[in-house]
Design a protein around this motif. Structure first.
Motif, PDB file in Angstrom:
ATOM      1  N   GLU A 279       0.822  -1.109   0.204  1.00 13.14           N
ATOM      2  CA  GLU A 279       0.026   0.216   0.009  1.00 13.14           C
ATOM      3  C   GLU A 279       1.021   1.300  -0.067  1.00 13.14           C
ATOM      4  OE1 GLU A 279      -2.758  -0.155   3.058  1.00 13.14           O
ATOM      5  OE2 GLU A 279      -4.165  -1.781   2.569  1.00 13.14           O
ATOM      6  N   ASP A 280       2.016   1.113   0.698  1.00 11.30           N
ATOM      7  CA  ASP A 280       2.990   2.434   0.706  1.00 11.30           C
ATOM      8  C   ASP A 280       4.105   1.969   1.378  1.00 11.30           C
ATOM      9  OD1 ASP A 280       2.608   2.098   3.649  1.00 11.30           O
ATOM     10  OD2 ASP A 280       0.800   3.514   3.600  1.00 11.30           O
ATOM     11  N   ARG A 281       5.022   2.838   1.389  1.00  9.50           N
ATOM     12  CA  ARG A 281       6.369   2.502   1.691  1.00  9.50           C
ATOM     13  C   ARG A 281       6.649   1.775   3.160  1.00  9.50           C
ATOM     14  NH1 ARG A 281      11.554   6.712   0.628  1.00  9.50           N
ATOM     15  NH2 ARG A 281      10.297   6.861  -1.083  1.00  9.50           N
ATOM     16  N   ASP A 282       5.773   2.626   4.105  1.00  8.35           N
ATOM     17  CA  ASP A 282       5.785   2.141   5.496  1.00  8.35           C
ATOM     18  C   ASP A 282       5.218   0.705   5.511  1.00  8.35           C
ATOM     19  OD1 ASP A 282       6.598   4.984   6.351  1.00  8.35           O
ATOM     20  OD2 ASP A 282       4.539   5.358   6.604  1.00  8.35           O
ATOM     21  N   ALA A 283       4.410   0.345   4.795  1.00  6.41           N
ATOM     22  CA  ALA A 283       3.987  -1.035   4.821  1.00  6.41           C
ATOM     23  C   ALA A 283       5.267  -2.078   4.487  1.00  6.41           C
ATOM     24  CB  ALA A 283       2.755  -1.336   3.872  1.00  6.41           C
ATOM     25  N   PHE A 284       5.805  -1.340   3.465  1.00  6.93           N
ATOM     26  CA  PHE A 284       7.231  -2.545   3.068  1.00  6.93           C
ATOM     27  C   PHE A 284       8.127  -2.414   4.318  1.00  6.93           C
ATOM     28  CE2 PHE A 284      11.668  -1.932   1.525  1.00  6.93           C
ATOM     29  CZ  PHE A 284      11.800  -3.378   1.302  1.00  6.93           C
ATOM     30  N   MET A 285       8.288  -1.313   4.969  1.00  6.75           N
ATOM     31  CA  MET A 285       9.353  -1.479   5.804  1.00  6.75           C
ATOM     32  C   MET A 285       9.045  -2.076   7.047  1.00  6.75           C
ATOM     33  SD  MET A 285      11.906   0.186   4.391  1.00  6.75           S
ATOM     34  CE  MET A 285      12.757   0.583   5.997  1.00  6.75           C
ATOM     35  N   GLY A 286       7.607  -2.093   7.222  1.00 12.89           N
ATOM     36  CA  GLY A 286       7.168  -2.900   8.409  1.00 12.89           C
ATOM     37  C   GLY A 286       7.347  -4.386   8.182  1.00 12.89           C
ATOM     38  N   TRP A 287       7.080  -4.941   6.940  1.00 12.47           N
ATOM     39  CA  TRP A 287       7.776  -6.216   6.723  1.00 12.47           C
ATOM     40  C   TRP A 287       9.020  -6.510   6.830  1.00 12.47           C
ATOM     41  CZ3 TRP A 287      10.314  -7.593   2.080  1.00 12.47           C
ATOM     42  CH2 TRP A 287      10.333  -9.061   1.783  1.00 12.47           C
ATOM     43  N   ARG A 288       9.843  -5.451   6.246  1.00 10.10           N
ATOM     44  CA  ARG A 288      11.467  -5.691   6.251  1.00 10.10           C
ATOM     45  C   ARG A 288      12.081  -5.686   7.510  1.00 10.10           C
ATOM     46  NH1 ARG A 288      16.073  -2.459   5.670  1.00 10.10           N
ATOM     47  NH2 ARG A 288      17.567  -3.537   4.069  1.00 10.10           N
ATOM     48  N   ASN A 289      11.099  -5.129   8.490  1.00  5.85           N
ATOM     49  CA  ASN A 289      11.668  -5.413   9.902  1.00  5.85           C
ATOM     50  C   ASN A 289      11.115  -6.354  10.745  1.00  5.85           C
ATOM     51  OD1 ASN A 289      13.387  -2.927   9.619  1.00  5.85           O
ATOM     52  ND2 ASN A 289      11.836  -1.598   9.775  1.00  5.85           N
ATOM     53  N   SER A 290      10.205  -7.312  10.170  1.00  5.69           N
ATOM     54  CA  SER A 290       9.589  -8.228  10.639  1.00  5.69           C
ATOM     55  C   SER A 290      10.083  -9.458  10.530  1.00  5.69           C
ATOM     56  CB  SER A 290       7.981  -8.285  10.114  1.00  5.69           C
ATOM     57  OG  SER A 290       8.187  -9.166   8.628  1.00  5.69           O
ATOM     58  N   GLN A 291       9.374 -10.514  11.581  1.00  2.63           N
ATOM     59  CA  GLN A 291      10.002 -11.807  11.822  1.00  2.63           C
ATOM     60  C   GLN A 291       9.830 -12.341  10.525  1.00  2.63           C
ATOM     61  OE1 GLN A 291      11.951 -13.074  14.288  1.00  2.63           O
ATOM     62  NE2 GLN A 291      12.164 -15.027  12.888  1.00  2.63           N
ATOM     63  N   SER A 292       8.552 -12.139   9.701  1.00  2.00           N
ATOM     64  CA  SER A 292       8.218 -12.813   8.291  1.00  2.00           C
ATOM     65  C   SER A 292       9.340 -12.716   7.333  1.00  2.00           C
ATOM     66  CB  SER A 292       6.994 -12.230   7.944  1.00  2.00           C
ATOM     67  OG  SER A 292       5.646 -12.566   8.833  1.00  2.00           O
ATOM     68  N   PHE A 293      10.009 -11.409   7.293  1.00  2.00           N
ATOM     69  CA  PHE A 293      11.074 -10.959   6.595  1.00  2.00           C
ATOM     70  C   PHE A 293      12.218 -12.094   6.716  1.00  2.00           C
ATOM     71  CE2 PHE A 293      14.936  -9.190   5.402  1.00  2.00           C
ATOM     72  CZ  PHE A 293      14.809  -8.714   4.157  1.00  2.00           C
ATOM     73  N   LYS A 294      12.600 -12.231   8.043  1.00  3.30           N
ATOM     74  CA  LYS A 294      13.670 -13.010   8.524  1.00  3.30           C
ATOM     75  C   LYS A 294      13.322 -14.499   8.098  1.00  3.30           C
ATOM     76  CE  LYS A 294      15.035  -9.905  12.161  1.00  3.30           C
ATOM     77  NZ  LYS A 294      14.966  -9.634  13.460  1.00  3.30           N
ATOM     78  N   ASP A 295      12.324 -14.986   8.523  1.00  5.05           N
ATOM     79  CA  ASP A 295      11.970 -16.362   8.195  1.00  5.05           C
ATOM     80  C   ASP A 295      11.724 -16.611   6.516  1.00  5.05           C
ATOM     81  OD1 ASP A 295      11.488 -16.809  10.700  1.00  5.05           O
ATOM     82  OD2 ASP A 295       9.279 -16.490  10.745  1.00  5.05           O
ATOM     83  N   ALA A 296      11.392 -15.861   5.688  1.00  4.74           N
ATOM     84  CA  ALA A 296      11.373 -15.886   4.327  1.00  4.74           C
ATOM     85  C   ALA A 296      12.934 -15.966   3.725  1.00  4.74           C
ATOM     86  CB  ALA A 296      10.575 -14.907   3.830  1.00  4.74           C
ATOM     87  N   HIS A 297      13.649 -15.230   4.399  1.00  3.49           N
ATOM     88  CA  HIS A 297      15.116 -15.038   3.779  1.00  3.49           C
ATOM     89  C   HIS A 297      15.887 -15.902   4.425  1.00  3.49           C
ATOM     90  CE1 HIS A 297      13.107 -11.498   1.999  1.00  3.49           C
ATOM     91  NE2 HIS A 297      13.930 -11.482   1.324  1.00  3.49           N
ATOM     92  N   SER A 298      15.596 -16.550   5.413  1.00  2.00           N
ATOM     93  CA  SER A 298      16.425 -17.916   5.850  1.00  2.00           C
ATOM     94  C   SER A 298      16.048 -19.042   5.462  1.00  2.00           C
ATOM     95  CB  SER A 298      16.499 -17.764   7.634  1.00  2.00           C
ATOM     96  OG  SER A 298      15.206 -18.074   8.009  1.00  2.00           O
ATOM     97  N   SER A 299      15.056 -19.238   4.995  1.00  2.00           N
ATOM     98  CA  SER A 299      14.271 -20.733   4.531  1.00  2.00           C
ATOM     99  C   SER A 299      15.000 -20.921   3.209  1.00  2.00           C
ATOM    100  CB  SER A 299      12.827 -20.664   4.408  1.00  2.00           C
ATOM    101  OG  SER A 299      12.443 -19.701   3.556  1.00  2.00           O
TER     102      SER A 299
END
Length: 335
Positions: A279-299
């Motif tokens: 929806e906006d840049r803030d939504a992306f940054m929220g994902w980038r700083n989330s556990q979901s981001f870490k899980d997706a990029h460690s699997s």
């Protein structure tokens, strides 16, 4: 002499538009050689099925107010895109420098080269046949200057004032498509957005895109797709998520407006691109700083004990690019 040069360039633009209307198709996909001598080449049966078809056009605008005038031309064009069969989604994307999003250190860590163009139109169709029906019909001609060749040439000559050279189309198969329930920002009338555009100021951003471009090795395409298919990203549950598509360059369309075997006009040698709309840049940054981001990029695929180390599926490191979208248009069934 100036008008002669402009008409010469206009003829090139016409040729580029003609390529978008009728891309040349090869008799079979150019599935390339194997990643190893023991591995058979990938075939269409090994690859993921296409779930959407994406048609895009890339543009490089001139300096000054050219970008604002370019956006205004899109906003004020005649189009009934949302009323066409098979239409799912449209947005005009303008590039956002990586360092503006993640800072100089983050940009250096990500690496990669920015694209040689700064705008990209992006249309998602339900099926390839829906795109083909549009490019052969009157709706395409209306959106590109009119149904007569004179009106079309006038539109092309006008574009010389805002563009550095002709646009260059590119096409993709959409894989692993995921989309939030449909929602539409702003007013839509007659199948197109109603937006005030004065040609002096850039349009307000309506979404934000994070994309990662991959140049996958010959023969490693199926393994690359399988790896993505097995990821557990959790994107659909995140606030601000709009859609995700893994884009696979349409191997059946070779060169588009260029001659067969010629290099891509903008130097794009990637054949896959992960494409996430927020929806906006803030939504992306929220994902980038989330556990979901870490899980997706460690699997990743689990390695068997004693198994030899496999080379990465790409020939060079992936390259990140960010976009913000204007004139967003969503079909009744969503992206």
């Amino acid at each position: 002499l100036r008008w002669y040069k402009m008409l010469r360039i206009a003829s090139v633009l016409v040729a580029g538009a003609s390529a978008l209307q009728a891309p040349r198709l090869s008799s079979a996909p150019a599935w390339l050689n194997a990643a190893t001598l023991e591995q058979a080449p990938a075939t269409s049966k090994d690859l993921l099925p296409r779930e959407r078809y994406v048609a895009s056009n890339r543009f490089k605008t001139r300096g000054g107010k050219a970008a604002a005038r370019f956006e205004a031309r899109w906003a004020n064009r005649k189009s009934r895109l949302a009323e066409l069969e098979g239409f799912r989604y449209f947005s005009l994307f303008r590039e956002v420098p990586v360092e503006d999003v993640v800072g100089p250190r983050g940009a250096a860590a990500m690496g990669g080269d920015p694209p040689s163009y700064n705008y990209m139109s992006f249309t998602i169709w339900n099926e390839k046949k829906d795109f083909n029906a549009w490019r052969k019909g009157d709706a395409f001609k209306e959106a590109h200057g009119g149904t007569s060749i004179g009106a079309f040439l006038k539109a092309m000559v006008s574009s010389l004032k805002v563009l550095k050279g002709p646009p260059s189309p590119i096409f993709f198969d959409g894989l692993l498509h995921l989309a939030a329930p449909p929602s539409q920002k702003g007013e839509v009338e007659g199948g197109w957005r109603v937006v005030e555009a004065d040609g002096k100021n850039l349009l307000e951003a309506e979404n934000f895109v994070a994309a990662n471009r991959f140049t996958v090795r010959e023969g490693a395409e199926a393994a690359f797709e399988e790896r993505w298919a097995k990821r557990d990203s959790g994107l659909a549950d995140l606030p601000g998520f709009k859609s995700f598509t893994m884009l696979r360059r349409d191997a059946k369309t070779k060169g588009h407006s260029e001659k067969k075997g010629a290099a891509d006009k903008f130097g794009d040698d990637f054949n896959y691109m992960s494409f996430t709309v927020w929806e906006d840049r803030d939504a992306f940054m929220g994902w980038r700083n989330s556990q979901s981001f870490k899980d997706a990029h460690s699997s990743g695929p689990k390695k068997e004990e004693g198994a030899p180390k496999q080379p990465p599926p790409w020939v060079k490191p992936p390259s990140v690019v960010f976009w913000e979208g204007v004139l967003e248009l969503t079909g009744a069934d969503g992206a």
